[in-house]
Write a protein that holds these residues in place. Structure first.
Motif, PDB file in Angstrom:
ATOM      1  N   GLN A 255      -2.108  26.347  23.165  1.00  0.00           N
ATOM      2  CA  GLN A 255      -0.889  25.487  23.608  1.00  0.00           C
ATOM      3  C   GLN A 255       0.437  26.268  22.953  1.00  0.00           C
ATOM      4  O   GLN A 255       0.479  26.913  21.854  1.00  0.00           O
ATOM      5  CB  GLN A 255      -0.903  24.526  23.071  1.00  0.00           C
ATOM      6  N   LEU A 256       1.543  26.330  23.864  1.00  0.00           N
ATOM      7  CA  LEU A 256       2.721  26.605  23.412  1.00  0.00           C
ATOM      8  C   LEU A 256       3.093  25.841  22.561  1.00  0.00           C
ATOM      9  O   LEU A 256       3.664  24.356  22.860  1.00  0.00           O
ATOM     10  CB  LEU A 256       3.642  27.018  24.891  1.00  0.00           C
ATOM     11  N   ARG A 257       4.008  26.027  21.528  1.00  0.00           N
ATOM     12  CA  ARG A 257       4.433  25.187  20.241  1.00  0.00           C
ATOM     13  C   ARG A 257       5.990  25.235  20.249  1.00  0.00           C
ATOM     14  O   ARG A 257       6.565  24.356  20.144  1.00  0.00           O
ATOM     15  CB  ARG A 257       3.686  25.230  18.953  1.00  0.00           C
ATOM     16  N   GLU A 258       6.191  26.563  20.111  1.00  0.00           N
ATOM     17  CA  GLU A 258       7.696  26.613  19.484  1.00  0.00           C
ATOM     18  C   GLU A 258       8.311  28.004  20.480  1.00  0.00           C
ATOM     19  O   GLU A 258       7.508  28.851  20.977  1.00  0.00           O
ATOM     20  CB  GLU A 258       7.943  27.073  18.036  1.00  0.00           C
ATOM     21  N   ARG A 315      -3.996  27.782  18.762  1.00  0.00           N
ATOM     22  CA  ARG A 315      -5.168  27.985  19.123  1.00  0.00           C
ATOM     23  C   ARG A 315      -5.752  26.539  18.888  1.00  0.00           C
ATOM     24  O   ARG A 315      -5.270  25.821  18.269  1.00  0.00           O
ATOM     25  CB  ARG A 315      -6.112  28.975  18.455  1.00  0.00           C
ATOM     26  N   THR A 316      -7.084  26.444  19.486  1.00  0.00           N
ATOM     27  CA  THR A 316      -7.622  25.113  19.389  1.00  0.00           C
ATOM     28  C   THR A 316      -7.965  24.707  17.734  1.00  0.00           C
ATOM     29  O   THR A 316      -8.289  23.737  17.476  1.00  0.00           O
ATOM     30  CB  THR A 316      -8.860  24.814  20.057  1.00  0.00           C
ATOM     31  N   ASP A 317      -8.194  25.973  17.009  1.00  0.00           N
ATOM     32  CA  ASP A 317      -8.605  25.724  15.533  1.00  0.00           C
ATOM     33  C   ASP A 317      -7.384  25.463  14.822  1.00  0.00           C
ATOM     34  O   ASP A 317      -7.526  25.570  13.536  1.00  0.00           O
ATOM     35  CB  ASP A 317      -9.615  26.875  15.137  1.00  0.00           C
TER      36      ASP A 317
END
Length: 345
Positions: A255-258, A315-317
């Motif tokens: 997922q793109l966060r920043e 990442r998912t983790d």
């Protein structure tokens, strides 16, 4: 099977869109979208052979291989693709100029296309359908207007098909720009209005440079467009639009966060921009929906500059990594006549 029939659902588009399904069975390519009652499918055309060489002509119907929408080719653009994944740098990076290695470009074909408006609601979470914008031709130097359902598509994203329908694409400009001519292949030819519109808007539509780089299976493609110059408070303000596509080339969900941008102006200023997500979103890139595409704008008080930066990916983790945005130039080396006031005929 290159003669596979292409199926597409035609249920009422007010229903909730959950996932586009592509199924290949016994040579038949079936496309549909989930709805509570099941799927309604309709034959809309027959796939044609993908062109490995040459280009598609005006009037070619296609399915977008990544975003799944139906469209039609208006005309081609020949761009220079600077792919940092396959071309080694030819000189070292100067101190303090992140990612400024020079890369040799190669000619690559893109197409100006119309998107079927019936498909726009279902791709709006992954690709902006009002991404082609222009400077408004009046006193407000920051005002923009968009032409809905206009896009740029790379040659390899075209899945061509043909149809027996005389109006196979729903778009307000379809019948203004194209006419049905069964003697031709493809059977849709350009009207004089399309040729005049292309000539009038050429400086603001032209696609010249494409920049691409991959970091940890996340590929970023950037296409800058010069939009024109406006006078504001006794100074000149130069505007650019840039289109960015992120693609997950791997299997891991991220997922793109920043975002983190560095914007250098020929006037000598260096601006840093940080923020959450992009265009108000933090898109998830998965194997099922691997791509996200958006457009944004930048203005400088100088006729040129350049931009580069990174996207922070999660990442998912919960771990993070930074994906490089390939550096690209902002050039105003086009005719500085007034930008268009709209698509008038």
């Amino acid at each position: 099977n290159l003669k596979s029939t292409y199926w597409f659902n035609t249920y009422t588009h007010t229903h909730t869109y959950t996932q586009m399904l592509g199924i290949v069975c016994n040579g038949m390519v079936v496309f549909g979208r989930n709805r509570p009652e099941g799927k309604i499918l309709e034959t809309v055309g027959v796939f044609e052979a993908v062109k490995q060489h040459g280009k598609y002509e005006t009037g070619q119907l296609f399915l977008h291989s990544v975003f799944g929408y139906r469209g039609i080719v208006l005309f081609p653009w020949h761009a220079r693709l600077y792919d940092r994944d396959i071309t080694p740098p030819i000189k070292p990076e100067p101190p303090g100029a992140h990612g400024s290695k020079e890369v040799k470009g190669k000619t690559h074909t893109y197409y100006q296309v119309l998107i079927d408006t019936r498909d726009c609601p279902h791709i709006s979470q992954r690709s902006q359908t009002e991404a082609v914008t222009f400077l408004a031709n009046h006193d407000d130097s920051r005002a923009l207007y968009a032409i809905p359902g206009l896009d740029y598509v790379s040659h390899e994203d075209i899945l061509p098909y043909n149809s027996t329908e005389q109006v196979p694409i729903q778009h307000e400009l379809f019948e203004r720009f194209l006419m049905y001519n069964p003697a031709k292949s493809p059977p849709f030819t350009a009207r004089d209005t399309l040729k005049a519109w292309q000539e009038k808007n050429h400086p603001w539509l032209e696609l010249s440079d494409v920049h691409r780089e991959t970091t940890e299976n996340i590929r970023v493609t950037v296409i800058p467009f010069y939009m024109g110059m406006r006078e504001a408070q006794n100074s000149h303000v130069y505007w650019w639009r840039y289109c960015i596509r992120l693609e997950n080339m791997g299997n891991e969900v991220v997922q793109l966060r920043e975002r983190h941008w560095r914007i250098f102006s020929l006037s000598g200023t260096l601006e840093t921009v940080r923020g959450r997500g992009v265009v108000g979103r933090e898109p998830v890139l998965s194997k099922e929906q691997p791509a996200f595409q958006y457009s944004s704008h930048v203005s400088l008080q100088a006729p040129s500059g350049h931009m580069w930066g990174t996207f922070r990916i999660e990442r998912t983790d919960g771990s993070h990594f930074d994906v490089r945005i390939p550096p690209f130039s902002l050039e105003s080396n086009k005719d500085d006549k007034a930008p268009p006031a709209g698509y008038t005929f």
